[in-house]
Structure formats: structure tokens, C-alpha cells
Design an enzyme around this catalytic site. Sequence first.
Site, PDB file in Angstrom:
ATOM      1  CG  HIS A 188       8.272  -2.740  -6.886  1.00  0.00           C
ATOM      2  ND1 HIS A 188       9.237  -3.708  -6.991  1.00  0.00           N
ATOM      3  CD2 HIS A 188       7.507  -3.104  -5.829  1.00  0.00           C
ATOM      4  CE1 HIS A 188       9.065  -4.614  -6.042  1.00  0.00           C
ATOM      5  NE2 HIS A 188       8.019  -4.267  -5.336  1.00  0.00           N
ATOM      6  NE  ARG A 327       0.700  -4.017   6.393  1.00  0.00           N
ATOM      7  CZ  ARG A 327       0.963  -3.823   5.094  1.00  0.00           C
ATOM      8  NH1 ARG A 327      -0.042  -3.731   4.226  1.00  0.00           N
ATOM      9  NH2 ARG A 327       2.196  -3.698   4.671  1.00  0.00           N
ATOM     10  CD  GLU A 418      -4.424  -7.343   3.296  1.00  0.00           C
ATOM     11  OE1 GLU A 418      -3.382  -6.903   2.789  1.00  0.00           O
ATOM     12  OE2 GLU A 418      -4.442  -8.033   4.335  1.00  0.00           O
ATOM     13  NE  ARG A 452       0.722  -6.732  -5.188  1.00  0.00           N
ATOM     14  CZ  ARG A 452       0.748  -6.414  -3.909  1.00  0.00           C
ATOM     15  NH1 ARG A 452      -0.394  -6.242  -3.274  1.00  0.00           N
ATOM     16  NH2 ARG A 452       1.875  -6.273  -3.270  1.00  0.00           N
ATOM     17  CB  CYS A 489      -4.744   1.765   3.714  1.00  0.00           C
ATOM     18  SG  CYS A 489      -4.749  -0.031   3.932  1.00  0.00           S
TER      19      CYS A 489
END
Length: 558
Positions: A188, A327, A418, A452, A489
Site C-alpha cells: 500500500h 475489470r 496473472e 508480494r 496494468c
Amino acid sequence: MNDSQLTGTGVVPGIAHAPAAWLRQLQLPPIDESTLDEGDRDAEKERLMAAVAVVADRYDARAAAATGAANEVLTATAGLARDRGWTRAASKLVATGTRAPKAVSEAIATFVAQFEQLGGVMAERTTDLKDIRDRVMAELLGLPEPGLPDPDGQFVLMAADLAPADTAGLDPERTVALVTELGGPTSHTAIIARQLGIPCVVAVAGLDAAVAEGTSVLVDGTTGQVRWGVPEEEAAELVAKDAERREAIRSWTGPAQLASGERVQLLANVADGAAARKAAPTAAEGVGLFRTELGFLSAQSEPTAEEQGALYREVLDAFPGKKVVIRTLDAGSDKPVPFVKHEHEENPALGVRGVRLSFARDGLLARQLDGIAAARDSQEGEKSEVWVMAPMIATIDEARRFAEETRARDLKAGIMVEVPSVALLADAFLREVDFMSIGTNDLTQYTMAADRLAADLAHLTNPWQPAVLHLVARTAEAGVAAGKPVGVCGEAAADPLLACVLVGMGITSLSMAGGAISAVGAQLGQVKKAQCEDAAVAALAATTAETARQVALEMVTT
């Protein structure tokens, strides 16, 4: 003082020099562990829930004042603050005589432990939970709300980690850089720092012990270096040089075009109508990723097709006549929706999320596609060019099913790349759909088998990892062969250097936070197509992420 340094992961380019200011932590007095009288327990429960409501409302207020990623993150955190799981656990403790502050601490500690054990994207929420805990306890105890420091003048904000409420409230005129001990390229902190254009370095081990409050530090968001004891003249020269780079970015107006004349489509990532309206005046040629889940995250019942259409129409109206890639619902895992109940999953990041959730609930996808089609059809004047893509596609059958339902409404059908299986069979998938968009955040996570946001795994979740680059190149090559668009993206698109490599691979569009568009466009304007292609070849020949980035830099600067 001698020049000293630590190195982390640079996630937002730029150089800044200012005193360090550490995030203000909650200063708790000893917690009262005495047992409540039975007659006082109902009132204590009411006091607990009132404090929860105040904190959640503050998150909502910050979300309303924010746009884009900050809005999305804060809205999700407000929902987590009201979550019945932890609040019910805290209330049960109060019912047995535990005072509210201790009940909050113990209840959230249990959920933090559970999330950490689950790993993956669920572990990402522990920072949010701890922030909620601190703010609720501060409210209960009448203490100042923890959060951002307020020193005089400009400063470099430092923290073990930053919660959404902290990063969303930053003033880029005063906070000139962010440095954290934890986090990763897709945290974030990194995402919001990119949106604000603030140099940012994450995963800096030993930061707390090395850099004291008020120490003048030089932060390089490209190399990941955090230096102190740097001579003032040297620091001023580096900052001035970076200021020239930033001025070139500020003066760039688009559209994106390589020095050799080829056009590159730059698009914006948005989460709602407000973010789309903010992105519209930029050089964005449309929307490359409209995250629709924001309209679902706080809904107690599924919005109707008509209600959804009204939300989608706001984004389309911000870009009349332009491309808008929508999406479909990417819920599940760390983004649960209240009206879809799913059994406990051992590993939610690999569970029923994205299109899997849309397929599992009868009519959910159909109603969303109906809402999208209605939003397009109801536009007055020039209509947007609406493309729709599904997240978390993994098989040909899933892609075919999604494409059939989407095209039945006269919408262009695409899929997110993905899951590595899609990149490996990109040519076969492109026979079923009209376009692809690579979500580098999740593609990297799943390729490298690394959370991640895990600070100690930031080197693995770097999109410059050779295996990730090869999957992207394979997908781009399949798009060129099929004559179909393949965009990016994920957050990798916002890296100006990596953008050059992606263009060299054959990527046709790049979508990113609106604040990153000018930096990418300015960089692309300085290179020729041949340089981009050479940079791609060199990066693909590298065996480490660091080498890939270095050789690419050499190619685009020669």
C-alpha cells in the site's frame, strides 16, 4: 559524520534530502487488567463499539477525501475496522470481565496470528489490523491518535511500516520521501507513494537502529539507497539534478511517443468515478484498469445491475469516446465482499477469488456484465470504447466461457494475465479472447511463490526478476503474432525504465496511477524503438533482477 548508508528496494524514483521524522507510535500506559464488575460489562461493551464506530467513521472520512488507490484502500480498511469477526471476539472478552482496551488488544492479536499463518495476501492485512487496534485503543483511553508526525518544514517519513490511513493522508509538499523497514514493491505504501509522486524506498533492514529522529538523510528511490552524513553540497547537487528531471516530467503533456516516432498508449488505473475525473485532465488516453470491486466491498447485499450501471457510467462519462478497460469483480482473498460467504480457505491467495468467485455465485457475472452494457448504452453523446476483462483466469475453458458471456452483450472480451499458466499458453488463450492485460503484481507473486508484501522477500517480488520478464515477453510475442493488443496494468507499468523494456518486448499499452503517467511518458520520449528493443533483449539475457535493470539502464542511456 562519515557518509553511511543502508539499501532497500527503491519503488518510486526520485531523490530527496531532509531530516528524518519517525511515524508517531501509540504511547500506551500500563493496561488495566482488573476484572470488570458484572454490572459494568454491558456499558463497557457499548463503549467498545462506540470507539470502533468512531475509528471506522474516520477511515470513511479519509476515504471520501481521497481518490484512486488511497480511496480504495481506506474503504477496505473501514470495512475491516467494522468486521464482526474481531469485534465479536472483543465483545465476548468484555462479557467475561475483560476491560475494553485489553479486549481489543487480545482479539486483534489472535486475528493477526491467524493472518500471518495463512500468509499470502491475507498476511498483508496485519498492518491494517494493527493500525485499527492502535486507533481504537487510543480512542478508548483518550490518547492522541497515532499517525503522522508534524515537524516544522519538510521531512523524510520513516516507519517500520505504514498503514493506509497514514499514507493516504500525506502532504507531498512536506513529506518529500518515504522509507520503511517492511513492505514490498506492491505494498500500500508503494502504490500510494507512486500516486503522489513521492520517492519511496521499502524493505530497509536495520533502519530503526541506524537512523535517529532529525538525522538529515538522502533518499534515492531509484537505487534504494538511504544515506546520511552526506556533505551538504553533494546532496544539494543531486537534489537539483533530480529537480530538473522532475521539471521535465511536469512539463510533459503527451501523448506518449518514442523519439523515433512510434506512439505508445498510456492509460490510467482508476477505482471509481472520482478517480476517473481526476485522471481525465492528465495525458491518459483512457482507462486501462477500472477496478470495479470498490462498489462491492461495503455492500451488505449485491448491487443490482442498475445500481452497478450508475457507478460504471461515472467512469465512462469521464472518458467519452476513449478506451475504458473494465475489470470484473476481483473479490475474495484479502478483498471479501459481505454478501458472498465462502468457507474458510487454507490459502486464500490461491483460493476462490476473482473470476472464480464470479463463476461460483449464480448470476453474479451476468448481472455485472449487464450493468456494464447498460452504462455504455445509456451514455449521451460520444460513447466510450468499452473493453471488459476477467481477473484470475487460469484455463482455456474459463477464458472461453467469459468471452462468450461478454460478447453476448456486444462487449470486447479480454483476460488478465496473472496466473503463469496463461502466459505459458498465451497463443492459445488469444485465440479465445480479443486482448490481454498483464497484472504484474500477481504474476510476479505467483511466479516467484512469494508474498508480494513480505519485506524479506522483496527481492523475489521484484518485477525485474528474469522469470517474470520472460513470461511477459512470451505473452507480448503471442500478441504480436496474433495481431491482438497486450497491455500491462500492474505496478511495473509505472516504472519509467521498465516501461521502455516492456515497449521493446511488444507491449501495446501501459496503464498506471495517473500521477505516474508523466514520468513514464517523459522517459519514453527520450528513447528510440531500437533502444527499447535492445534493452528488452539485454534484460531477458540477464540472470538476476539487479543485472536486468542495470543492463536495461545502459541501453536506454547510450
